[in-house]
Design an enzyme around this catalytic site. Sequence first.
Site, PDB file in Angstrom:
ATOM      1  N   GLY A  40       0.773  -1.225   0.000  1.00  0.00           N
ATOM      2  CA  GLY A  40       0.000   0.000   0.000  1.00  0.00           C
ATOM      3  C   GLY A  40       0.806   1.277   0.000  1.00  0.00           C
ATOM      4  N   ASN A 126       3.511   4.441   9.777  1.00  0.00           N
ATOM      5  CA  ASN A 126       2.488   4.234   8.755  1.00  0.00           C
ATOM      6  C   ASN A 126       1.653   2.971   8.962  1.00  0.00           C
ATOM      7  OD1 ASN A 126       1.434   4.351   5.758  1.00  0.00           O
ATOM      8  ND2 ASN A 126       2.456   2.361   5.972  1.00  0.00           N
ATOM      9  N   TYR A 203     -17.710  -3.480  22.474  1.00  0.00           N
ATOM     10  CA  TYR A 203     -16.690  -3.296  21.435  1.00  0.00           C
ATOM     11  C   TYR A 203     -17.349  -3.109  20.077  1.00  0.00           C
ATOM     12  CZ  TYR A 203     -12.830  -4.375  18.214  1.00  0.00           C
ATOM     13  OH  TYR A 203     -11.894  -4.336  17.202  1.00  0.00           O
TER      14      TYR A 203
END
Length: 330
Positions: A40, A126, A203
């Site tokens: 990516g 990142n 959650y």
Amino acid sequence: MWRLSSKGASGFSSSSTAEEVTQGIDGSGLTAIVTGASSGIGTETVRVLALRGVHVVMAVRNMAACREVKKAIVKEIPNAKVQAMELDLSSLASVRKFASEFKSSECIVCNMEPCTERNYAFLSNNAGIMATPFMLSKDNIELQFATNHIGHFLLTNLLLETMGKTARESSKEGRIVNVSSRRHQFSYPEGIRFDRINDQSGYNRFSAYGQSKLANVLHTNELARRLKEDGVDITANSVHPGAITTNLFRNISFFSGLVGLLGKYVIKNVEQGAATTCYVALHPHVKGLTGSYFADSNVAQASSQAVNTELAQKLWDFSSDLIYRCSQNS
């Protein structure tokens, strides 16, 4: 991406690519660590930094994939200085091992030559995961919070001394870039669930992702404040890369259909997605700017929770205590 994108104060827009925002910049003599560099926007960040002459250390979990990425980059850029080291951000032990080996003269990367460059100028945090089902990390921390925030928090702290020394000795500004997301605006109502980080009850995988991305911005702002207070020539900024077609969305089945329908209009490609990180890491116009949030290679407005100084300080203390408790239990 939109074909007609308005340019901001920087002269760039959402359609600008990483190559365009770094055009003409010479990064020779600089060194960067990029986490999540095997796919990516991490891969594109490495490629463009290498293209500009930066020595890049790829900090990755999947070393096999990383070797293939490195091979492709070197094939395109024969003089690229790219090395790889193993790093699993969901494991505090792995983070400590990476930091220790990076600073050690005995480190061997990718079964190649010893890594002799121990000083560096940039750290690009990142790597990340998104919208996973509830899971705990190896250190028993909710996985998205552990990977996206705690791992990077520890890594940054372990490397700050070396980075500060480099800044002093080279008289060059160090830069830390934390990749966040606009999703930081959509955390849990309380922002950070300090008392329920590991609580499966209530959650929500998207809110948990937003929580971890909010933590990225809060960490950045508190780090910037501390560095400035200590007079260290290192800046810290957070960035929103934009919605990008990467494997970050592998846990969201409906997203592939959305990309097929609207992708070319609203989704960035990786060349555009890596632009803001590369701009903040390299561009001279960013010199001295710290504690800011960027989107589309321009300063942008973060959420009210993200600029809450008390929340940022509380998160810093909470993260430090959590790491300490985990180390005591290991």
